[in-house]
Enzyme design. Structure first.
Site, short mmCIF file in Angstrom:
data_model
loop_
_atom_site.label_atom_id
_atom_site.label_comp_id
_atom_site.label_asym_id
_atom_site.label_seq_id
_atom_site.Cartn_x
_atom_site.Cartn_y
_atom_site.Cartn_z
CG HIS A 504 -1.79 -1.30 1.21
ND1 HIS A 504 -2.92 -1.49 0.43
CD2 HIS A 504 -1.60 -2.47 1.88
CE1 HIS A 504 -3.41 -2.71 0.65
NE2 HIS A 504 -2.62 -3.34 1.52
CD GLU A 637 -2.17 -10.15 4.43
OE1 GLU A 637 -2.11 -9.26 5.31
OE2 GLU A 637 -2.68 -9.98 3.30
#
Length: 671
Positions: A504, A637
């Site tokens: 991101h 993650e």
């Protein structure tokens, strides 16, 4: 042209500043007149003068004792010309527009200049003329103060007939005629037409005209010896402000400076000193703008076969170059080893093994076709010693580089990452000046490691030296009666290249809860990895370490250009179920790197399991970065932002450092 304008303007400015600060204050007006005109002329000449100073650069040639010296060869023609991309020529219209504008303005000013000269000539011939000494008095109808152009003095008809013009004024104007001051004004006015964009000539004209008045005033004071009367006369006439810019005007700048100059006394010693002071000014300008140091090679022949204990110039150059350097050397031909400081070597050892000293590196432009090829093809290119790819090269201009080198790499020395036959290194201007310009003066490191061999049969011996002892990284030898050279690299020391991708960024916040968001957390962990990493055998690249948005296709393009051994993309998970916790590792099962992906993912999971994060296992997913990276890759993650325990851990400094430490440990163990 720009060089001429810069050098001449700087010279003019320095000369004029010196005049105002030093010369103008003294009664040396004839010298000052010559100085002002001479300084203009010499300022135009200086840019065209060149005085060469020859600097002898020793060059060592014919070094036979070492058979492993690599000789450079020309770049193959097809490397530069045969496969270069066609470059479309574009016409730059800006110079044409600027030159047209300059020509138009200069032409208009020249017309104005010629028109004003013509007006004065017509005015002189169309009005009554009276011969007065060596001048012509031109009697005009308009009310005007006496002014001079060439040998004509223009005065009012009625003032002349009524005898209203004082003798001092006639004498004043006669000085302008006799000393031909109009020629100075015409000269400077013509320069203003040609160099209308340069304001320095406006100041020069003011200085020249004021000096003319000093000269005329000086003659009046000598002739009439009545300074108060003459000063009052000038002040009286100064109220009449009519000025003709091509003529010498009586009331030009009747200032305090001009009035004081009439009574000023100057020491002849001071005058002499100030005149002599002009010489250093001229010398400095000539030195900075005209003196050019030219390197000239002096060949030192080392192939004479003479054995002498006398210290030669070549020995002195070598001693300076290798001073305070430790020499670690293995001569496989004689089984002779050296490990000591250069100063401790015998003269024979110095001459046998270290007779080569590099030449001075002269700036060398990158050929334009080669540079275009670098910007459009995948080539092995380094900039200042750092691997660079075509996207980065496109950010540079060819003129940003002062020097380049190239080398041919034999098949045995090529790697999977760099399979190209040729490798190139470009050096920016700053790097060249700081690191290469004086590199011929001293060896760049504190230790020199060498292996010397004559034939490929000795490779096993070389390999033992390269790998287990790690005394040297490269072995080079030259085979007799065979062109080229053999180059072997220690492949076991080839660096691993890893890309850390912080997910991101920018307007893409990722998973968010309260004041925490995924883009900031991944960026912070990436920074911790950068701070923790210290393994010199591993090279880590980061897609981002700050808050910027990078599209997925841009990320994969960046990764594929780097050609890494592994990509680790960092992310933070989120779930409506706040009880979900732990880390997950994702790989793609649709690539050619499935086995590697599994191996790397299991090893990284093992490392991260040592943190307080729970291992949720290995999973597959069609993520963009996994599908489009042409190398092993995985998405990690690092816990759930929605889970309080995970969130507190990954948001804390301690947690981020711990995660980074285990990722760095995993990277360092990669084989």
């Amino acid at each position: 042209m720009i060089d001429f304008l810069l050098k001449s303007t700087i010279s003019l400015t320095i000369f004029l500043s010196f005049y105002h600060l030093v010369l103008e204050r003294e009664k040396m007006h004839q010298f000052n007149r010559f100085y002002l005109l001479f300084s203009i002329v010499i300022s135009f000449i200086i840019p065209f003068l060149t005085f060469e100073i020859i600097k002898i650069i020793p060059v060592v040639q014919n070094i036979e004792p070492l058979n492993n010296i690599i000789t450079s060869s020309a770049i193959p023609e097809n490397e530069i010309q045969g496969t270069s991309l066609p470059v479309e020529e574009k016409i730059n219209f800006i110079p044409y527009v600027l030159w047209s504008l300059y020509g138009l303005i200069s032409f208009l000013l020249l017309i104005r200049f010629s028109k004003n000269i013509w007006k004065l000539i017509v005015k002189s011939s169309s009005n009554p003329n009276v011969k007065y000494k060596n001048a012509n008095l031109v009697l005009v109808e308009e009310k005007t103060l006496p002014h001079t152009f060439l040998n004509s003095i223009f005065i009012n008809f009625d003032d002349y007939n009524d005898r209203n013009i004082e003798d001092e004024l006639y004498t004043h104007e006669l000085v302008h005629v006799t000393q031909k001051h109009t020629l100075d004004i015409l000269f400077i006015e013509f320069l203003k037409v040609v160099f209308w964009f340069n304001p320095i000539f406006i100041f020069y004209k003011k200085a020249i005209q004021l000096n003319h008045e000093f000269l005329a005033d000086e003659e009046i004071v000598k002739t009439y010896n009545n300074v108060p009367f003459y000063q009052n006369l000038l002040l009286q006439k100064s109220s009449e402000q009519q000025t003709i810019y091509l003529a010498s005007n009586l009331n030009y700048l009747v200032t305090k400076k001009r009035l004081i100059m009439m009574t000023k006394r100057t020491s002849q010693k001071i005058v002499l000193l100030k005149k002599v002071a002009v010489v250093p000014i001229l010398a400095v300008l000539v030195y900075f703008f005209c003196v050019k140091v030219v390197a000239q090679e002096k060949i030192i022949n080392t192939n004479s076969g003479e054995k002498t204990s006398e210290i030669t110039d070549k020995d002195k150059i070598r001693d300076s170059y290798y001073s305070n350097v430790r020499i670690i050397l293995k001569d496989l031909r004689t089984n002779h080893s050296i490990n000591k400081m250069y100063e401790d070597l015998s003269l024979e050892e110095k001459r046998n093994y270290l007779s080569w000293v590099p030449d001075m590196i002269i700036e060398k432009e990158v050929p334009e076709p080669l540079f275009e090829k670098m910007k459009n093809k995948n080539m092995a290119v380094w900039i200042n010693g750092k691997v660079t790819y075509k996207e980065e090269i496109k950010k540079y201009k060819r003129t940003d580089f002062s020097y380049y080198t190239y080398s041919f790499v034999h098949k045995n020395a090529r790697t999977k990452r760099f399979p190209q036959e040729y490798q190139y290194t470009l050096y920016t201007k700053k790097y060249f000046n700081e690191n290469l310009k004086n590199s011929h003066l001293h060896f760049s490191n504190d230790t020199l490691k060498m292996v010397i061999s004559e034939a490929k049969k000795d490779w096993k011996k070389v390999d033992k030296i390269l790998s287990p002892k790690k005394e040297v990284d490269t072995a080079v030898w030259y085979t007799k009666e065979k062109e080229g050279y053999n180059l072997y690299l220690n492949d076991k020391k080839e660096k691993k290249v890893i890309v850390i991708d912080a997910g991101h960024g920018g307007h893409d916040f990722g998973a968010t809860i309260d004041n925490l968001n995924e883009k900031n957390l991944t960026s912070e962990i990436a920074k911790r990895i950068k701070e923790t990493h210290s393994d010199s055998d591993v090279e880590i690249h980061f897609t981002r370490t700050d808050d910027q948005f990078i599209a997925l296709n841009e990320r994969t393009t960046l990764i594929n250009n780097i050609k890494p051994d592994l990509v680790i993309s960092l992310h933070i998970n989120n779930n409506k179920n706040t009880n979900s916790s732990g880390f997950e590792v994702y790989i793609s099962d649709k690539t050619d790197f499935l086995d590697k992906n599994k191996e790397f993912a299991e090893k990284l999971s093992s490392k991260l399991s040592k943190t307080q994060l729970k291992n949720r296992g290995l999973k597959t997913a069609p993520f963009w970065i996994l599908k489009n990276s042409i190398c092993p890759s995985m998405v990690v993650e690092l816990g759930f932002i929605s889970n309080e325990n995970d969130r507190n851990f990954i948001a804390s400094e301690k947690g981020q450092i711990e995660i980074a430490k285990h990722i760095v440990a995993f990277i360092s163990e990669l084989k």
